[in-house]
Design an enzyme around this catalytic site. Structure first.
Site, PDB file in Angstrom:
ATOM      1  N   SER A  22       0.863  -1.189   0.000  1.00 17.80           N
ATOM      2  CA  SER A  22       0.000   0.000   0.000  1.00 17.80           C
ATOM      3  C   SER A  22       0.894   1.232   0.000  1.00 17.80           C
ATOM      4  O   SER A  22       2.064   1.146   0.371  1.00 17.80           O
ATOM      5  CB  SER A  22      -0.870   0.005   1.258  1.00 17.80           C
ATOM      6  OG  SER A  22      -1.654   1.194   1.321  1.00 17.80           O
ATOM      7  N   TYR A  67      -1.887  -0.948  10.470  1.00 21.89           N
ATOM      8  CA  TYR A  67      -1.959  -1.264   9.031  1.00 21.89           C
ATOM      9  C   TYR A  67      -0.709  -0.756   8.305  1.00 21.89           C
ATOM     10  O   TYR A  67      -0.066  -1.493   7.542  1.00 21.89           O
ATOM     11  CB  TYR A  67      -3.223  -0.623   8.447  1.00 21.89           C
ATOM     12  CG  TYR A  67      -3.381  -0.808   6.958  1.00 21.89           C
ATOM     13  CD1 TYR A  67      -3.719  -2.048   6.424  1.00 21.89           C
ATOM     14  CD2 TYR A  67      -3.195   0.261   6.078  1.00 21.89           C
ATOM     15  CE1 TYR A  67      -3.863  -2.213   5.055  1.00 21.89           C
ATOM     16  CE2 TYR A  67      -3.341   0.103   4.715  1.00 21.89           C
ATOM     17  CZ  TYR A  67      -3.678  -1.134   4.202  1.00 21.89           C
ATOM     18  OH  TYR A  67      -3.819  -1.306   2.840  1.00 21.89           O
TER      19      TYR A  67
HETATM   20  P1  NAP Z   1     -11.346  -6.284   0.598  1.00 24.89           P
HETATM   21  O1  NAP Z   1     -12.236  -5.767  -0.465  1.00 24.89           O
HETATM   22  O2  NAP Z   1     -11.752  -6.137   2.026  1.00 24.89           O
HETATM   23  O3  NAP Z   1     -11.021  -7.836   0.309  1.00 24.89           O
HETATM   24  C1  NAP Z   1     -10.165  -8.542   1.150  1.00 24.89           C
HETATM   25  C2  NAP Z   1      -9.971  -9.951   0.621  1.00 24.89           C
HETATM   26  O4  NAP Z   1      -9.038 -10.649   1.465  1.00 24.89           O
HETATM   27  C3  NAP Z   1     -11.244 -10.770   0.651  1.00 24.89           C
HETATM   28  O5  NAP Z   1     -11.205 -11.728  -0.377  1.00 24.89           O
HETATM   29  C4  NAP Z   1     -11.160 -11.469   2.020  1.00 24.89           C
HETATM   30  O6  NAP Z   1     -12.002 -12.621   2.034  1.00 24.89           O
HETATM   31  C5  NAP Z   1      -9.674 -11.799   2.035  1.00 24.89           C
HETATM   32  N1  NAP Z   1      -9.095 -12.003   3.367  1.00 24.89           N
HETATM   33  C6  NAP Z   1      -9.095 -11.147   4.424  1.00 24.89           C
HETATM   34  N2  NAP Z   1      -8.463 -11.703   5.462  1.00 24.89           N
HETATM   35  C7  NAP Z   1      -8.042 -12.929   5.058  1.00 24.89           C
HETATM   36  C8  NAP Z   1      -7.336 -13.989   5.683  1.00 24.89           C
HETATM   37  N3  NAP Z   1      -6.910 -13.917   6.946  1.00 24.89           N
HETATM   38  N4  NAP Z   1      -7.080 -15.121   4.961  1.00 24.89           N
HETATM   39  C9  NAP Z   1      -7.493 -15.223   3.676  1.00 24.89           C
HETATM   40  N5  NAP Z   1      -8.163 -14.259   3.041  1.00 24.89           N
HETATM   41  C10 NAP Z   1      -8.438 -13.127   3.724  1.00 24.89           C
HETATM   42  O7  NAP Z   1      -9.906  -5.599   0.531  1.00 24.89           O
HETATM   43  P2  NAP Z   1      -9.184  -4.825  -0.667  1.00 24.89           P
HETATM   44  O8  NAP Z   1      -9.499  -3.384  -0.550  1.00 24.89           O
HETATM   45  O9  NAP Z   1      -9.419  -5.495  -1.957  1.00 24.89           O
HETATM   46  O10 NAP Z   1      -7.650  -5.001  -0.223  1.00 24.89           O
HETATM   47  C11 NAP Z   1      -6.866  -6.081  -0.740  1.00 24.89           C
HETATM   48  C12 NAP Z   1      -5.404  -5.767  -0.500  1.00 24.89           C
HETATM   49  O11 NAP Z   1      -5.081  -4.501  -1.092  1.00 24.89           O
HETATM   50  C13 NAP Z   1      -5.044  -5.647   0.971  1.00 24.89           C
HETATM   51  O12 NAP Z   1      -3.768  -6.216   1.184  1.00 24.89           O
HETATM   52  C14 NAP Z   1      -5.001  -4.159   1.223  1.00 24.89           C
HETATM   53  O13 NAP Z   1      -4.129  -3.817   2.241  1.00 24.89           O
HETATM   54  C15 NAP Z   1      -4.483  -3.671  -0.128  1.00 24.89           C
HETATM   55  N6  NAP Z   1      -4.812  -2.260  -0.419  1.00 24.89           N
HETATM   56  C16 NAP Z   1      -6.092  -1.868  -0.663  1.00 24.89           C
HETATM   57  C17 NAP Z   1      -6.365  -0.538  -0.998  1.00 24.89           C
HETATM   58  C18 NAP Z   1      -7.737  -0.053  -1.358  1.00 24.89           C
HETATM   59  O14 NAP Z   1      -7.874   1.146  -1.669  1.00 24.89           O
HETATM   60  N7  NAP Z   1      -8.755  -0.877  -1.403  1.00 24.89           N
HETATM   61  C19 NAP Z   1      -5.301   0.392  -1.013  1.00 24.89           C
HETATM   62  C20 NAP Z   1      -4.016  -0.044  -0.729  1.00 24.89           C
HETATM   63  C21 NAP Z   1      -3.777  -1.384  -0.450  1.00 24.89           C
HETATM   64  P3  NAP Z   1     -12.517 -13.297   3.428  1.00 24.89           P
HETATM   65  O15 NAP Z   1     -12.931 -12.166   4.336  1.00 24.89           O
HETATM   66  O16 NAP Z   1     -13.638 -14.209   3.026  1.00 24.89           O
HETATM   67  O17 NAP Z   1     -11.349 -14.064   3.961  1.00 24.89           O
END
Ligand code: NAP
Length: 254
Positions: free
Chosen positions: A140, A154
């Site tokens: 991130s 985080y």
């Molecule tokens: P999201 O929409 O909340 O999706 C999270 C995904 O991870 C889901 O598939 C969830 O499924 C899975 N997950 C969570 N905890 C888990 C665990 N312990 N074991 C296995 N699967 C797990 O999140 P997102 O926004 O797409 O973020 C994904 C990644 O991008 C993260 O690493 C986040 O830090 C990074 N990121 C996101 C943003 C943003 O703007 N969205 C920005 C910077 C970085 P289950 O809950 O069913 O396990």
């Protein structure tokens, strides 16, 4: 045009929604066979059905060593091997230090940082057998470059991923495996939507390209890092943020 990635075996952790689903979609559209990993099997299965092209789902918690090993074994079983690990699963509860229960710190570290270590360790034996072994981490901008109240744990976990990568990529180089990280800015996902309309409007105003990114923006960066063309790139980061980290002040955006 990148050399074809068709037929490659890919794991996308956190692939059932958000950025992970975008990464899975980009790889599936290129003909890769994707194992979508999340804790909630039904969501992973719905995602696999939507993406098609031989995608399938597996339930595992990346913070658990036994489940991480089962995930790697399943990819090998279903696809006959493993070429690419996209370690993307992550969580981002927002709590100020004053109010944060220490267990929340452990949970965020367990998923975002230890989860990366466990996924890489579990997949390593299979990746060593690939002629194009690749690990792509989703980090991130928050932590490695920027800060935001409520995300001390985080941000620490996302910076920690890069510290892990910079040593791990040297260890993996002798197996001809590369490891790189994509650093997303604000990307439209279910997780981000939960932060509310006000958060999204303020963020859009602070981004030079004046828009939140889409999940495929991250998928395309991951695809490049997994490609043959990225053969000589390891231990590096690509920021995909619409220029968000650049303005020195609000004036710079006027
Ligand atoms: P999201 O929409 O909340 O999706 C999270 C995904 O991870 C889901 O598939 C969830 O499924 C899975 N997950 C969570 N905890 C888990 C665990 N312990 N074991 C296995 N699967 C797990 O999140 P997102 O926004 O797409 O973020 C994904 C990644 O991008 C993260 O690493 C986040 O830090 C990074 N990121 C996101 C943003 C943003 O703007 N969205 C920005 C910077 C970085 P289950 O809950 O069913 O396990």
């Amino acid at each position: 045009m990148l050399t074809s990635i068709s037929g490659r075996s890919v794991i996308v952790t956190g692939g059932s929604k958000g950025i992970g689903k975008g990464i899975a979609r980009v790889f599936a559209n290129q003909g890769a066979r994707v194992l979508i990993v999340s804790r909630t099997l039904a969501e992973g299965e719905a995602c696999a059905e939507e993406l098609g092209n031989g995608s399938s789902a597996f339930a595992a918690d990346v913070s658990d060593w036994d489940q991480s090993q089962a995930m790697a074994a399943e990819a090998v079983e279903r696809h006959g091997g493993l070429d690419i690990l996209c370690a993307n699963a992550g969580c981002f509860p927002q709590t100020n230090i004053e109010d944060m229960d220490p267990s929340e710190w452990d949970m965020v570290m367990g998923t975002n940082l230890k989860g990366n270590f466990l996924s890489v360790k579990a997949c390593l034996p299979a990746l060593k057998k690939s002629d194009q072994g690749r690990v792509v981490l989703t980090s991130s901008i928050t932590g490695p470059v920027t800060g935001f109240p409520g995300w001390s744990h985080y941000g620490a976990s996302k910076s920690g991923q890069l510290g892990f990568m910079r040593t791990a990529c040297i260890e993996l180089a002798k197996f001809n495996i590369t490891m790189n990280a994509v650093l997303p800015g604000n990307i439209s996902t279910e997780g981000l939507d939960d932060l509310g309309e006000d958060y999204i409007k303020t963020m859009e105003a602070s981004i030079p390209l004046k828009k939140i990114g889409v999940v495929e923006d991250i998928g395309n960066a991951a695809l490049f890092l997994a490609s043959k063309e990225a053969n000589y790139i390891t231990g590096q980061t690509i920021i995909v943020d619409g220029g968000q980290i650049l303005p020195e002040s609000l004036e710079a955006l006027e």
